[in-house]
Design a protein around this motif. Structure first.
Motif, mmCIF file in Angstrom:
data_model
loop_
_atom_site.group_PDB
_atom_site.id
_atom_site.type_symbol
_atom_site.label_atom_id
_atom_site.label_comp_id
_atom_site.label_asym_id
_atom_site.label_seq_id
_atom_site.Cartn_x
_atom_site.Cartn_y
_atom_site.Cartn_z
ATOM 1 N N HIS A 42 45.519 38.598 50.826
ATOM 2 C CA HIS A 42 45.652 37.548 49.809
ATOM 3 C C HIS A 42 46.895 37.773 48.935
ATOM 4 C CE1 HIS A 42 41.571 36.541 50.992
ATOM 5 N NE2 HIS A 42 41.616 35.460 50.239
ATOM 6 N N THR B 266 40.616 34.091 61.849
ATOM 7 C CA THR B 266 39.605 35.121 62.015
ATOM 8 C C THR B 266 38.193 34.557 61.882
ATOM 9 O OG1 THR B 266 41.251 36.283 60.738
ATOM 10 C CG2 THR B 266 39.368 37.553 61.420
ATOM 11 N N LYS C 228 44.128 45.528 59.824
ATOM 12 C CA LYS C 228 43.641 44.890 61.054
ATOM 13 C C LYS C 228 44.386 45.498 62.239
ATOM 14 C CE LYS C 228 41.680 41.177 58.452
ATOM 15 N NZ LYS C 228 41.586 39.762 58.112
HETATM 16 C C1 LIG Z 1 41.713 39.015 56.943
HETATM 17 C C2 LIG Z 1 42.566 37.806 56.865
HETATM 18 C C3 LIG Z 1 43.103 37.334 55.665
HETATM 19 C C4 LIG Z 1 42.745 37.914 54.347
HETATM 20 O O1 LIG Z 1 43.154 39.209 54.219
HETATM 21 P P1 LIG Z 1 42.561 40.108 53.039
HETATM 22 O O2 LIG Z 1 43.173 41.429 53.305
HETATM 23 O O3 LIG Z 1 41.085 40.085 53.181
HETATM 24 O O4 LIG Z 1 43.007 39.506 51.758
HETATM 25 C C5 LIG Z 1 43.949 36.252 55.698
HETATM 26 N N1 LIG Z 1 44.262 35.653 56.848
HETATM 27 C C6 LIG Z 1 43.764 36.048 58.032
HETATM 28 C C7 LIG Z 1 44.161 35.344 59.273
HETATM 29 C C8 LIG Z 1 42.897 37.140 58.072
HETATM 30 O O5 LIG Z 1 42.389 37.539 59.234
#
Ligand SMILES: *Cc1c(COP(=O)(O)O)cnc(C)c1O
Length: 404
Positions: free
Chosen positions: A68, A146, A199
């Motif tokens: 975010h 996601t 991720k």
């Molecule tokens: C996980 C995710 C987010 C948000 O990321 P955070 O680290 O939870 O703020 C935004 N966009 C996508 C595509 C995601 O998979």
């Protein structure tokens, strides 16, 4: 009875499993932030993140923030209050980015995607052609959503923007895709891309990365949503701490340095992409076989739009997805992802993202199979066998010889 004592398997799409090597690299005392080793780590991370984004021309900004934060940084440095932004919907995440833009003072229009599917490039082209006055200043899209498990064709969307001759900045959220599936910032004409540490990059949550290409950088001097923390200008100052607008996240950097070595130098980015494709393929094969029982099905109707990092599974037949997740978690030690987005939807998510290999994925699939049997849910038999056969074909020695 529980069988869960042993290594826990996290099959959720972020945070992902952190490799032991990364955890060990973090286990050390703090060091000086003004000189020495840490400056070198910062420079090497910025250089390697360009390799991850596949860009020669982008500048990399490092934020102590989750994804975010990278969203906010991207908007703050390129847009002004009242600017019009086009959000390309394909699930939940681009909409969230758009909501943030509204709160920051942009005017947001959402272009709906196909039902439970991806962004349609021809719809993008049509919308941009209709914007003859070029009011739209930026286009926001995610590569992999996601929540829905959909992958968008970023190169094709760029093609649509070009076909319309539209100058809007093209900004891509690669949080759930970069490091896992092909992403080519320069070759695809992406003006700004962003990702997070937790991720595909196999590092704990807490850092995110913005790659700003020349057109995004050119927008920055006149952008008026900036605040001190996100501002690129300050972060380009000479002092090392300015790169972080304060104390660097030393331990996350130690971990990330190790993770980037693993991804870029030990495995290789293209090999990691291939690994994700194979493990995702095995997962989808298993779900198709289970689906013969009429309870489980792949939620994304078009096979070409199913992502290689997370698979969304719909549950029907009067069964409750929470029951299966509870079984895999409590009885077996495998955590599946909950459905997010429309809360009324009966679904779960299986991640195959980041530090996962064949035994982890086959273990997770076998555990789902065990859950279906234990709970008495109707399912086709031989799903895990089919997943193994999928991997056997791809890894067969005969294939390797043929490829040489
Ligand atoms: C996980 C995710 C987010 C948000 O990321 P955070 O680290 O939870 O703020 C935004 N966009 C996508 C595509 C995601 O998979």
């Amino acid at each position: 009875m529980t069988l869960s004592f042993g290594r826990q398997f996290l099959a959720i799409p972020g945070p992902t499993t952190v490799p032991d090597e990364v955890l060990q690299a973090m286990h050390r005392p703090a060091i000086d932030i003004y000189a020495g080793e840490l400056e070198g780590i910062t420079e090497s991370v910025r250089a390697d993140m360009k390799r991850v984004f596949r860009s020669e021309t982008a500048d990399i900004y490092l934020y102590i923030a989750n994804g975010h934060g990278a969203w906010e940084a991207a908007l703050a440095n390129t847009l002004s209050r009242g600017d019009k932004v086009l959000v390309l919907e394909s699930g939940k995440f681009a909409l969230g980015w758009g909501d943030m833009a509204i709160m920051m003072g942009a005017e947001v229009e959402v272009l709906p995607g196909k039902p439970q599917g991806s962004v349609d490039p021809s719809a993008v082209e049509a919308r941009l052609r209709a914007d003859a006055g070029h009011e739209i200043k930026a286009i926001l899209v995610v590569q992999i959503d996601t929540a829905s498990g959909v992958i968008n064709d970023i190169a094709a969307i760029r093609g649509a923007i070009d076909a319309a001759g539209h100058p809007a900045l093209f900004m891509v959220d690669g949080i759930a895709s970069i490091g896992c599936v092909p992403f080519e910032m320069d070759a695809w004409g992406v003006d700004l891309a962003l990702t997070g540490s937790q991720k595909g990059l196999m590092t704990p949550p807490g850092m995110s990365f913005v790659a700003a290409g020349p057109r995004a950088k050119a927008a920055a001097p006149t952008a008026d949503m900036k605040t001190f923390y996100w501002d690129w200008d300050f972060r380009e100052g000479e002092l090392h701490y300015q790169k972080y607008c304060g104390t660097p996240p030393e331990h996350l950097l130690f971990g990330l340095r190790r993770a980037l070595d693993m991804l870029l130098n030990e495995e290789g980015l293209e090999t990691a992409w291939r690994r994700h494709a194979l493990l995702a393929g095995a997962t989808r094969v298993a779900i198709d076989v289970w689906g013969e029982g009429g309870v489980l099905s792949c939620r994304v109707p078009d096979p070409a739009e199913r992502s290689d990092t997370v698979t969304t599974v719909s549950v029907g037949g009067g069964r409750d997805s929470a029951e299966l997740r509870r079984f895999t978690q409590e009885v077996c030690g495998v955590t599946l992802g909950v459905g997010i987005g429309d809360l009324s939807e009966n679904m779960f998510r299986v991640a195959h993202m980041g530090h996962v290999n064949a035994p982890m994925m086959l273990g997770a699939l076998s555990t789902i199979d065990l859950g279906l049997k234990s709970l008495g849910w109707a399912h086709g038999s031989g799903a895990v066998e089919a997943a193994i056969a999928h991997l056997a074909t791809a890894t067969s020695v005969a294939n390797d010889v043929a490829a040489e």
